[in-house]
Every structure is written in C-alpha cells, then in structure tokens.
Enzyme design. Sequence first.
Site, PDB file in Angstrom:
ATOM      1  N   GLN A  77       0.835  -1.198   0.000  1.00  0.00           N
ATOM      2  CA  GLN A  77       0.000   0.000   0.000  1.00  0.00           C
ATOM      3  C   GLN A  77       0.871   1.251   0.000  1.00  0.00           C
ATOM      4  O   GLN A  77       1.742   1.416   0.856  1.00  0.00           O
ATOM      5  CB  GLN A  77      -0.933   0.068   1.207  1.00  0.00           C
ATOM      6  CG  GLN A  77      -1.905   1.237   1.010  1.00  0.00           C
ATOM      7  CD  GLN A  77      -2.776   1.524   2.203  1.00  0.00           C
ATOM      8  OE1 GLN A  77      -2.275   1.774   3.302  1.00  0.00           O
ATOM      9  NE2 GLN A  77      -4.083   1.518   1.990  1.00  0.00           N
TER      10      GLN A  77
ATOM     11  N   CYS B 132      -6.989   7.092   4.711  1.00  0.00           N
ATOM     12  CA  CYS B 132      -6.415   7.483   6.003  1.00  0.00           C
ATOM     13  C   CYS B 132      -6.735   8.939   6.301  1.00  0.00           C
ATOM     14  O   CYS B 132      -6.491   9.818   5.474  1.00  0.00           O
ATOM     15  CB  CYS B 132      -4.903   7.279   5.976  1.00  0.00           C
ATOM     16  SG  CYS B 132      -4.140   7.805   7.505  1.00  0.00           S
TER      17      CYS B 132
ATOM     18  N   LYS C 141      -8.012   1.808  -1.998  1.00  0.00           N
ATOM     19  CA  LYS C 141      -8.758   1.596  -0.751  1.00  0.00           C
ATOM     20  C   LYS C 141      -9.280   2.947  -0.285  1.00  0.00           C
ATOM     21  O   LYS C 141      -8.501   3.860  -0.026  1.00  0.00           O
ATOM     22  CB  LYS C 141      -7.848   0.988   0.317  1.00  0.00           C
ATOM     23  CG  LYS C 141      -8.527   0.769   1.664  1.00  0.00           C
ATOM     24  CD  LYS C 141      -7.644  -0.092   2.570  1.00  0.00           C
ATOM     25  CE  LYS C 141      -8.271  -0.348   3.926  1.00  0.00           C
ATOM     26  NZ  LYS C 141      -8.083   0.744   4.876  1.00  0.00           N
TER      27      LYS C 141
ATOM     28  N   HIS D 191     -13.844   0.926   2.771  1.00  0.00           N
ATOM     29  CA  HIS D 191     -14.081   0.959   4.219  1.00  0.00           C
ATOM     30  C   HIS D 191     -15.412   1.694   4.380  1.00  0.00           C
ATOM     31  O   HIS D 191     -15.508   2.887   4.083  1.00  0.00           O
ATOM     32  CB  HIS D 191     -12.923   1.687   4.911  1.00  0.00           C
ATOM     33  CG  HIS D 191     -13.066   1.785   6.392  1.00  0.00           C
ATOM     34  ND1 HIS D 191     -12.136   2.425   7.189  1.00  0.00           N
ATOM     35  CD2 HIS D 191     -14.022   1.333   7.248  1.00  0.00           C
ATOM     36  CE1 HIS D 191     -12.512   2.352   8.453  1.00  0.00           C
ATOM     37  NE2 HIS D 191     -13.657   1.709   8.516  1.00  0.00           N
TER      38      HIS D 191
ATOM     39  N   ASN E  68     -14.933  -3.453   3.736  1.00  0.00           N
ATOM     40  CA  ASN E  68     -14.082  -3.434   4.933  1.00  0.00           C
ATOM     41  C   ASN E  68     -14.753  -2.601   6.023  1.00  0.00           C
ATOM     42  O   ASN E  68     -15.501  -1.689   5.735  1.00  0.00           O
ATOM     43  CB  ASN E  68     -12.708  -2.821   4.553  1.00  0.00           C
ATOM     44  CG  ASN E  68     -11.876  -2.421   5.770  1.00  0.00           C
ATOM     45  OD1 ASN E  68     -11.609  -1.233   5.972  1.00  0.00           O
ATOM     46  ND2 ASN E  68     -11.472  -3.379   6.564  1.00  0.00           N
ATOM     47  N   GLY E  69     -14.428  -2.949   7.276  1.00  0.00           N
ATOM     48  CA  GLY E  69     -14.884  -2.155   8.412  1.00  0.00           C
ATOM     49  C   GLY E  69     -15.770  -2.944   9.359  1.00  0.00           C
ATOM     50  O   GLY E  69     -16.874  -3.341   8.980  1.00  0.00           O
ATOM     51  N   GLY E  70     -15.271  -3.184  10.566  1.00  0.00           N
ATOM     52  CA  GLY E  70     -16.104  -3.753  11.624  1.00  0.00           C
ATOM     53  C   GLY E  70     -16.496  -5.209  11.431  1.00  0.00           C
ATOM     54  O   GLY E  70     -17.389  -5.696  12.125  1.00  0.00           O
TER      55      GLY E  70
ATOM     56  N   ARG F 112      -8.665  -5.095  12.436  1.00  0.00           N
ATOM     57  CA  ARG F 112      -8.472  -5.252  13.882  1.00  0.00           C
ATOM     58  C   ARG F 112      -8.831  -6.640  14.396  1.00  0.00           C
ATOM     59  O   ARG F 112      -8.171  -7.153  15.293  1.00  0.00           O
ATOM     60  CB  ARG F 112      -9.278  -4.176  14.620  1.00  0.00           C
ATOM     61  CG  ARG F 112      -8.659  -2.795  14.436  1.00  0.00           C
ATOM     62  CD  ARG F 112      -9.607  -1.703  14.838  1.00  0.00           C
ATOM     63  NE  ARG F 112     -10.711  -1.568  13.883  1.00  0.00           N
ATOM     64  CZ  ARG F 112     -11.626  -0.625  13.933  1.00  0.00           C
ATOM     65  NH1 ARG F 112     -11.576   0.276  14.896  1.00  0.00           N
ATOM     66  NH2 ARG F 112     -12.583  -0.574  13.020  1.00  0.00           N
TER      67      ARG F 112
HETATM   68  C1  LIG Z   1      -3.598   0.496  13.955  1.00  0.00           C
HETATM   69  C2  LIG Z   1      -4.220   0.705  12.614  1.00  0.00           C
HETATM   70  C3  LIG Z   1      -3.469   1.165  11.565  1.00  0.00           C
HETATM   71  C4  LIG Z   1      -4.030   1.358  10.297  1.00  0.00           C
HETATM   72  N1  LIG Z   1      -3.236   1.735   9.257  1.00  0.00           N
HETATM   73  C5  LIG Z   1      -3.765   1.806   8.003  1.00  0.00           C
HETATM   74  C6  LIG Z   1      -2.959   2.043   6.862  1.00  0.00           C
HETATM   75  O1  LIG Z   1      -1.736   2.132   6.942  1.00  0.00           O
HETATM   76  N2  LIG Z   1      -3.570   2.129   5.657  1.00  0.00           N
HETATM   77  C7  LIG Z   1      -4.927   1.988   5.509  1.00  0.00           C
HETATM   78  O2  LIG Z   1      -5.442   2.060   4.388  1.00  0.00           O
HETATM   79  N3  LIG Z   1      -5.702   1.751   6.564  1.00  0.00           N
HETATM   80  C8  LIG Z   1      -5.154   1.642   7.789  1.00  0.00           C
HETATM   81  N4  LIG Z   1      -5.959   1.323   8.848  1.00  0.00           N
HETATM   82  C9  LIG Z   1      -7.385   1.074   8.624  1.00  0.00           C
HETATM   83  C10 LIG Z   1      -7.632  -0.402   8.341  1.00  0.00           C
HETATM   84  O3  LIG Z   1      -6.981  -0.810   7.161  1.00  0.00           O
HETATM   85  C11 LIG Z   1      -9.147  -0.694   8.205  1.00  0.00           C
HETATM   86  O4  LIG Z   1      -9.647   0.034   7.106  1.00  0.00           O
HETATM   87  C12 LIG Z   1      -9.923  -0.272   9.446  1.00  0.00           C
HETATM   88  O5  LIG Z   1      -9.261  -0.706  10.625  1.00  0.00           O
HETATM   89  C13 LIG Z   1     -11.338  -0.859   9.409  1.00  0.00           C
HETATM   90  O6  LIG Z   1     -11.304  -2.273   9.333  1.00  0.00           O
HETATM   91  P1  LIG Z   1     -11.493  -3.198  10.636  1.00  0.00           P
HETATM   92  O7  LIG Z   1     -12.742  -2.724  11.325  1.00  0.00           O
HETATM   93  O8  LIG Z   1     -11.605  -4.594  10.102  1.00  0.00           O
HETATM   94  O9  LIG Z   1     -10.284  -2.997  11.504  1.00  0.00           O
HETATM   95  C14 LIG Z   1      -5.406   1.118  10.105  1.00  0.00           C
HETATM   96  C15 LIG Z   1      -6.174   0.642  11.170  1.00  0.00           C
HETATM   97  C16 LIG Z   1      -5.588   0.411  12.405  1.00  0.00           C
HETATM   98  C17 LIG Z   1      -6.436  -0.148  13.531  1.00  0.00           C
END
Ligand SMILES: Cc1cc2nc3c(=O)[nH]c(=O)nc-3n(C[C@H](O)[C@H](O)[C@H](O)COP(=O)(O)O)c2cc1C
Length: 328
Positions: A64, A94, A133, A165, A205-207, A228
Amino acid sequence: MILDRRFSVAPMMEYTDRHERYFLRLISRRALLYTEMITADAVIHGDRQRLLAFSPAEHPIALQLGGSDPDRMARAAAIGQDYGYDEININVGCPSDRVQSGRFGACLMAEPDLVAACVTAMGSATNVPITVKSRIGIDDHDSYEFLHHFIETVAAAGCRSFIIHARKAILSGLSPKQNREVPPLHYDRAYRVKADFPELEIIVNGGIDSLEQCQLHLQHVDGVMLGRAVYQAPYLLAEVDRTLFADTAAPPSREDLIRAIQPYIAEQMDRGVRLNAITRHMLGLYYGQPGARAWRRHISERSYRPEADGALLETAMAQMPGQLELQH
Ligand SMILES: Cc1cc2nc3c(=O)[nH]c(=O)nc-3n(C[C@H](O)[C@H](O)[C@H](O)COP(=O)(O)O)c2cc1C
C-alpha cells in the site's frame, strides 16, 4: 499470479509489518496480505530494503502506497513491483492530519481526477494490478452520488478493484482511531457500488469480525477485508481457507504454528531482529481460549530479556491449561 481477493487482511500501520505477515501466512495460505502504508517518497528516497523487503513465503502480498503525485506514485509502484509485490494499492482512506498535509489519504476522495491520474501513471509503469482503498465519503461529501462519481472516475483510469471501508472519514476534529469507530458503518453503500458496477471487484471493509459475517457480505460483494479482528485474534484465519476458499487441508493447530515459526525466528534473530518484534504479533494467538492471559503475560514479560529466543514460545505453550493436562 491471479489474485483472489475474497479475503484479505487490512493494511495497518505499526502492525502489518513483515513479521506479522509471515506469522499470518502460516495460518492461512489464501488470505491476501497488505503492508502498512508506505509513502511514495519513502519508497523513492528511503531505505528500501528496510521498508520493502519481505519473505517469499508472504505471497500473495500487496504494497500500500500513500501519495498523490502521479509521477512519484508511478516510480514507487515500479520499485514495489521490482521487489515482487503482487498488487499496488493506493491509500484513499487514512484521515490523519499528517497525511492530509501531504495531500493524500482520505482527502483524495475529493479529488477523483488526481487519483485517476495516479492510477493511469502507476498502471503504465507496472504490470501488477493497481487497486484503491477508500472510504464511502468524507465530511459533508457523504452522498451515494459522491461515492459513485469517485468510483466511476477512478475505474475509467483502469482501476478494477476497490476496497471500500464502509464509513466516511471526518477530516477535522476526530483522531484516526475515532475515525475507525465513530462514523457509522453503511455496508449498503458498498453493496450498491457492486450492483451499479458489476464488472468491478468490490471488497468491503470495516467492523467485520467473524467468518459468518464474511459469508453474509460475500453474498453482496466480491471480497472482505478484516483489520483489527485479525490482529486481536489471528487464529481467526485458521478456518479462512476451508470456509471461504473451499480448500480441503486441515488448518494448523496453534501448537503447530508455534513450532512452524521457530526457524523464522532463529533466522531473523541471526540477522539482528529482536525477538519481541516477532512475538508481539503472536500475543493474541490464544485469544478467547483458557490461559490466553497467561500466554500474553509470559511472552510480554520475557521477550525483552537478552537471553530470550524462540524457546520462549514453547515454554509459554507448555504452561497453557490444555498442555498441563496432557503432561499430568
Ligand atoms: C492500527 C491501525 C493502523 C491502520 N493503518 C492503516 C494504513 O496504513 N492504511 C490503511 O489504508 N488503513 C489503515 N488502517 C485502517 C484499516 O486498514 C481498516 O480500514 C480499518 O481498521 C477498518 O477495518 P477493521 O474494522 O476490520 O479494523 C489502520 C487501522 C488500524 C487499527
């Protein structure tokens, strides 16, 4: 390589480094793994070996990138391809201040033409898929039409796969962490994108935190991405290959994993990597199991000790409730 994006592990800064990915790959052969976000400038000017090197075992793996200058994104993508990445992904999700001042991340949702220019330039510089993304919107730009226009514009430049997301980002006033929790999830938006653009590959993606949920989403979209939940409970991946990819092989047990990672730990420590850099990703291995806390504590208290090596995992395993029963 044909990439199957039915299930992927999300890019996470500070988490999805090469050691985490190597460990996850021992659990699932099929999940697509993403790196942490790396800026195009870091790839061009930084210590490439440190930023980009990975073990061949980690495939399939996507890099990425963060950035918005088409030229530099193209150069960074070509370098990523040379390193062997199977896909290059652009971060348009982000929300951090640092990223906004660099004019990339989620704020790029307001500049679909610029994202499209990046996709075009990166596509010309590489043969690997270029993916995006994003969120479902930013700030007051949170209508479905806004998202539709973004996808349409970027797809016209050649992007075939989008990870969405399913919450918007709020660009001021919320921390990145709050931005992963506060704005509500709207999976229906991602589903609608798939319905409107059936020729595109849409990953939601998300949750999402269980394989049952993954299966429900897969009735509407092409893939799911989890972040997560996997970090907290990596053994969630154990059933991915059988459940989502119809593989027949039985998954490794937790104990198999602890044994299987030993040669990697030894090799990395020989190169000067600290034990904790690897074992920190394994603290959640017994999440939800009896003895999970003792496992975490045993490792976190001892992994910094100068004499500690991979045997620490074996001693932590030996004092797990199930193992003790076996010995008595
Ligand atoms: C600690 C942390 C760091 C993250 N770093 C990035 C990143 O570098 N690039 C990105 O696109 N998303 C990043 N995210 C977002 C995740 O890729 C994802 O979109 C977000 O956590 C929602 O998905 P989840 O609910 O399954 O965790 C990060 C999330 C967390 C918790």
